[in-house]
Design a protein around this motif. Structure first.
Motif, PDB file in Angstrom:
ATOM      1  N   SER A   1      34.778  49.632  49.692  1.00 33.52           N
ATOM      2  CA  SER A   1      35.880  50.579  48.985  1.00 33.52           C
ATOM      3  C   SER A   1      36.924  51.083  49.927  1.00 33.52           C
ATOM      4  CB  SER A   1      35.085  51.822  48.484  1.00 33.52           C
ATOM      5  OG  SER A   1      35.981  52.701  47.794  1.00 33.52           O
ATOM      6  N   TRP A  41      39.990  41.129  40.456  1.00 26.92           N
ATOM      7  CA  TRP A  41      39.397  40.070  41.692  1.00 26.92           C
ATOM      8  C   TRP A  41      38.073  40.502  42.133  1.00 26.92           C
ATOM      9  CZ3 TRP A  41      39.373  36.535  44.905  1.00 26.92           C
ATOM     10  CH2 TRP A  41      39.157  36.869  46.182  1.00 26.92           C
ATOM     11  N   ASN A  42      37.670  41.742  42.151  1.00 21.88           N
ATOM     12  CA  ASN A  42      36.280  42.005  42.564  1.00 21.88           C
ATOM     13  C   ASN A  42      35.181  41.673  41.876  1.00 21.88           C
ATOM     14  OD1 ASN A  42      36.309  43.638  45.459  1.00 21.88           O
ATOM     15  ND2 ASN A  42      37.912  44.401  44.241  1.00 21.88           N
ATOM     16  N   ARG A  43      35.366  41.778  40.385  1.00 23.65           N
ATOM     17  CA  ARG A  43      34.503  41.179  39.521  1.00 23.65           C
ATOM     18  C   ARG A  43      34.423  39.881  39.642  1.00 23.65           C
ATOM     19  NH1 ARG A  43      37.273  41.643  34.822  1.00 23.65           N
ATOM     20  NH2 ARG A  43      38.085  39.473  35.047  1.00 23.65           N
ATOM     21  N   GLU A  76      31.354  44.650  49.488  1.00 18.20           N
ATOM     22  CA  GLU A  76      32.502  45.330  49.173  1.00 18.20           C
ATOM     23  C   GLU A  76      32.938  46.403  49.917  1.00 18.20           C
ATOM     24  OE1 GLU A  76      33.713  44.928  44.897  1.00 18.20           O
ATOM     25  OE2 GLU A  76      31.786  43.910  44.948  1.00 18.20           O
ATOM     26  N   ARG A  96      32.605  38.374  42.873  1.00 18.39           N
ATOM     27  CA  ARG A  96      31.403  38.892  42.817  1.00 18.39           C
ATOM     28  C   ARG A  96      30.414  37.805  41.846  1.00 18.39           C
ATOM     29  NH1 ARG A  96      32.843  44.342  41.843  1.00 18.39           N
ATOM     30  NH2 ARG A  96      32.521  43.977  39.588  1.00 18.39           N
ATOM     31  N   ILE A 152      34.649  41.817  51.645  1.00 18.96           N
ATOM     32  CA  ILE A 152      35.767  42.100  50.820  1.00 18.96           C
ATOM     33  C   ILE A 152      36.336  43.395  50.831  1.00 18.96           C
ATOM     34  CG2 ILE A 152      36.821  41.707  48.368  1.00 18.96           C
ATOM     35  CD1 ILE A 152      35.098  39.304  49.422  1.00 18.96           C
ATOM     36  N   GLN A 176      40.300  45.099  40.301  1.00 23.17           N
ATOM     37  CA  GLN A 176      38.926  45.319  39.585  1.00 23.17           C
ATOM     38  C   GLN A 176      38.685  43.857  39.167  1.00 23.17           C
ATOM     39  OE1 GLN A 176      38.969  48.413  36.631  1.00 23.17           O
ATOM     40  NE2 GLN A 176      38.115  49.869  38.200  1.00 23.17           N
TER      41      GLN A 176
END
Length: 93
Positions: free
Chosen positions: A89, A70-72, A87, A75, A63, A68
């Motif tokens: 960074s 979207w990433n949450r 992910e 996951r 990813i 934040q």
């Protein structure tokens, strides 16, 4: 490697399915999901994307970018569908 570029606005489950289908993800593929342009997404989009990817059995999913939220969401979805993600960074890229 297969790259799926997320749209600026990603909210509909069918759109998530179309992205995976159009990318032609196959078993054993390395997939990069590029969310750098993503401005707004829904939890249901992330869950559909994870579900469809898990059915394709990729070896690795990376990813890149995204909010934040979207990433949450991705996951949580990947945990539910037993999809292994990493992910990357963008803070130091």
């Amino acid at each position: 490697m297969t790259v799926i570029v997320l749209p600026r606005i990603a909210g509909a489950r069918p759109a998530a399915s179309d992205l995976v289908k159009n990318a032609g993800v196959k078993s054993g593929d390395e997939v990069t999901i590029d969310g750098r342009q993503l401005a707004l997404s829904s939890e249901s989009f992330a869950f559909q994307l994870a579900e469809d990817l898990s059915k394709a059995h990729p070896r690795k999913v990376l990813i890149v970018g995204g909010s934040q939220d979207w990433n949450r969401d991705i996951r949580k979805a990947s945990d539910l569908y037993d999809l292994r993600i990493q992910e990357k960074s963008m803070a130091h890229s």
